[in-house]
Scaffold this active site. Structure first.
Site, PDB file in Angstrom:
ATOM      1  N   LYS A 169       3.761  -7.501   4.504  1.00 40.93           N
ATOM      2  CA  LYS A 169       4.649  -6.375   4.791  1.00 40.93           C
ATOM      3  C   LYS A 169       3.825  -5.225   5.358  1.00 40.93           C
ATOM      4  O   LYS A 169       2.942  -4.696   4.678  1.00 40.93           O
ATOM      5  CB  LYS A 169       5.362  -5.866   3.535  1.00 40.93           C
ATOM      6  N   GLU A 376      -6.118  13.439  -3.629  1.00 42.20           N
ATOM      7  CA  GLU A 376      -6.274  12.974  -2.251  1.00 42.20           C
ATOM      8  C   GLU A 376      -5.256  13.683  -1.356  1.00 42.20           C
ATOM      9  O   GLU A 376      -4.054  13.580  -1.570  1.00 42.20           O
ATOM     10  CB  GLU A 376      -6.063  11.459  -2.185  1.00 42.20           C
TER      11      GLU A 376
END
Length: 471
Positions: A169, A376
């Site tokens: 995917k 992050e």
């Protein structure tokens, strides 16, 4: 318009179960829709897994596995210019980066796996036991948008090399280049069902792959939160999981290092691909008594990152890949400034329109425990933090939940290595050591587990069996 209306299953492009539903792809430089891919379903995943299981041959020999990988490499080479152009269009990577890092590095990764297959297979014995390594079976792979070809090749090629079959995917944000890669795979001489592609939402297609009872191994790259969900779903099916997740890597510059070189390389690393790199050195740790000097060098280096049209060869910093990522990065910057960070360059303002453009941003006077130094950001944002010596630098480097990458700079390689051994992260560059597409890559702590690339990445797709022989 790049209209992709079919999925790749069992060696052919096929109509998805809900053929009228699509996922639109937006060019982040123009904010215009440039294409679409199918909105796959759990039924499509089941069809692909069934094909992959039927194609899996646990006894496929080394000669055939090597032939498959070589065929993939040769077919991919012919499509690299088109893939590079699509990467620039769908996620904003400057064309020079798309034509080098985004496409040539993945090819080097694939060649590294081919080299593994060129090594003689060894029979391992432990006392009266013979140790065998066998392919895991059907692999489910879920990949992100920031390096769309690299992330796919880092999973698909070693899986095929090991004798596995795969259902992949791609991301919703940058799937067009992956579809182009599967055009190349369709030209490669692979048995039907060895490689399969199902696009669609993570909560539908991703979870259907991770939880499918006939998927033996799930390899995921993406955010830590999404990775935790994949592990939960795959764990319920008792499938093996490998996770390559987020990072907040430290560029540790010690007192006797070449400050100018370390800062310049560090800035380039932090802003590569618009800062949208899981292994980016987004924290620069510098000696406190040279803090001002380091900030000046960093600001001068950042000024060379020309922001602009990613199709222009002179552009070094393109747009954020999506509108949501653009807003996320802006939010991080605004909260950091409100908390007392000092802007050295850049900020949260849009610098070009249309497009999701931000200037390269360097922040000083940042608390190592603050959000901007812990989380992050995934954008062109670098924080510069002073340290008072080796122990303090190691403490700061280790104080985030992540442990993916980093660097250490010192007056000698030996000193840098001694400090690097104390930093809990999966990979570190020593005094500017070059990226190695054959070296194991993966994380500590919340950066995940498992390894990719080279022989270690190959071995992730193998199970170990022991045969106890009569003495």
């Amino acid at each position: 318009m790049h209209a992709r209306n079919e999925l790749y299953i069992d060696g052919a492009w096929v109509t998805p179960a809900e053929h009228a539903r699509v996922i639109e792809v937006v060019n982040p430089a123009t904010e215009q829709v440039i294409g679409h891919v199918p909105h796959g379903t759990a039924a499509d995943v089941d069809r692909a897994v069934t094909a992959a299981r039927r194609a899996w041959d646990p006894d496929v020999d080394l000669v055939e596995r090597r032939r498959r990988v070589d065929s993939i490499i040769e077919a991919t080479k012919r499509h690299l210019p088109a893939i590079a152009a699509l990467i620039t269009a769908e996620m904003g990577a400057p064309i020079r980066i798309a034509e080098s890092v985004q496409t040539k590095v993945p090819l080097a990764v694939a060649k590294g796996i081919l080299e593994v297959l060129d090594q003689p297979e060894k029979t391992e014995r432990i006392s009266n036991s013979v140790i065998l390594r066998e392919p895991y079976g059907v692999v489910g792979a879920i990949t992100p948008w920031n390096y769309p070809l690299y992330q796919v090749i880092a999973k698909l090629v070693p899986a095929v090399a090991a004798g596995c079959t795969i259902v992949l995917k791609p991301s919703n944000e940058a799937p067009l280049s992956v579809f182009a890669f599967f055009d190349a795979l369709h030209e490669a001489d692979l048995p039907p069902g060895v490689v399969n592609l199902v696009s669609g939402p993570g909560r539908v297609v991703g979870e259907a792959i991770a939880g499918h009872p006939d998927v033996d191994f799930v390899s995921f790259t993406g955010s830590t939160g999404a990775g935790a969900r994949v592990a939960e779903v795959a764990g319920a099916a008792v499938s093996k999981v490998a996770l390559e997740l987020g990072g907040k890597s430290a560029n540790v510059i010690l007192a006797d290092a070449d400050l100018t070189a370390a800062v310049k390389v560090g800035v380039s690393n932090a802003f590569l691909n618009g800062g949208q790199t899981c292994m980016a050195w987004t924290r620069m740790l510098v000696p406190a008594d040279r803090y001002g000097e380091a900030l000046d060098i960093a600001a001068a280096a950042a000024a060379k990152f020309t922001v602009g049209d990613p199709t222009d060869p002179s552009t070094r910093l393109g747009p954020s890949a999506t509108a949501s990522q653009f807003e996320t990065v802006r939010g991080f910057i605004d909260r950091a400034l409100a908390a007392g960070a000092r802007p050295v360059t850049g900020g949260s303002e849009r610098v070009l329109s249309p497009g999701y453009y931000l200037a390269p941003t360097i922040l000083a006077d940042v608390d190592p425990m603050s959000e901007i130094a812990q989380e992050e950001v995934f954008g062109p944002v670098l924080v510069v933090i002073p340290h008072t010596g080796d122990d303090d630098a190691v403490r700061i480097a280790n104080c985030t939940p992540y442990g993916l990458s980093g660097a250490v700079w010192a007056g000698s390689d030996e000193r840098a290595v001694s400090v690097a051994k104390r930093i809990r992260t999966g990979q570190l560059d020593i005094n500017g050591g070059a990226y190695n597409p054959r070296a194991p890559f993966g994380g500590y702590k919340k950066s995940g587990f498992g390894r990719e690339l080279g022989p270690y990445g190959y071995e992730e797709f193998l199970q170990i069996k022991s045969l106890q022989m009569p003495t």
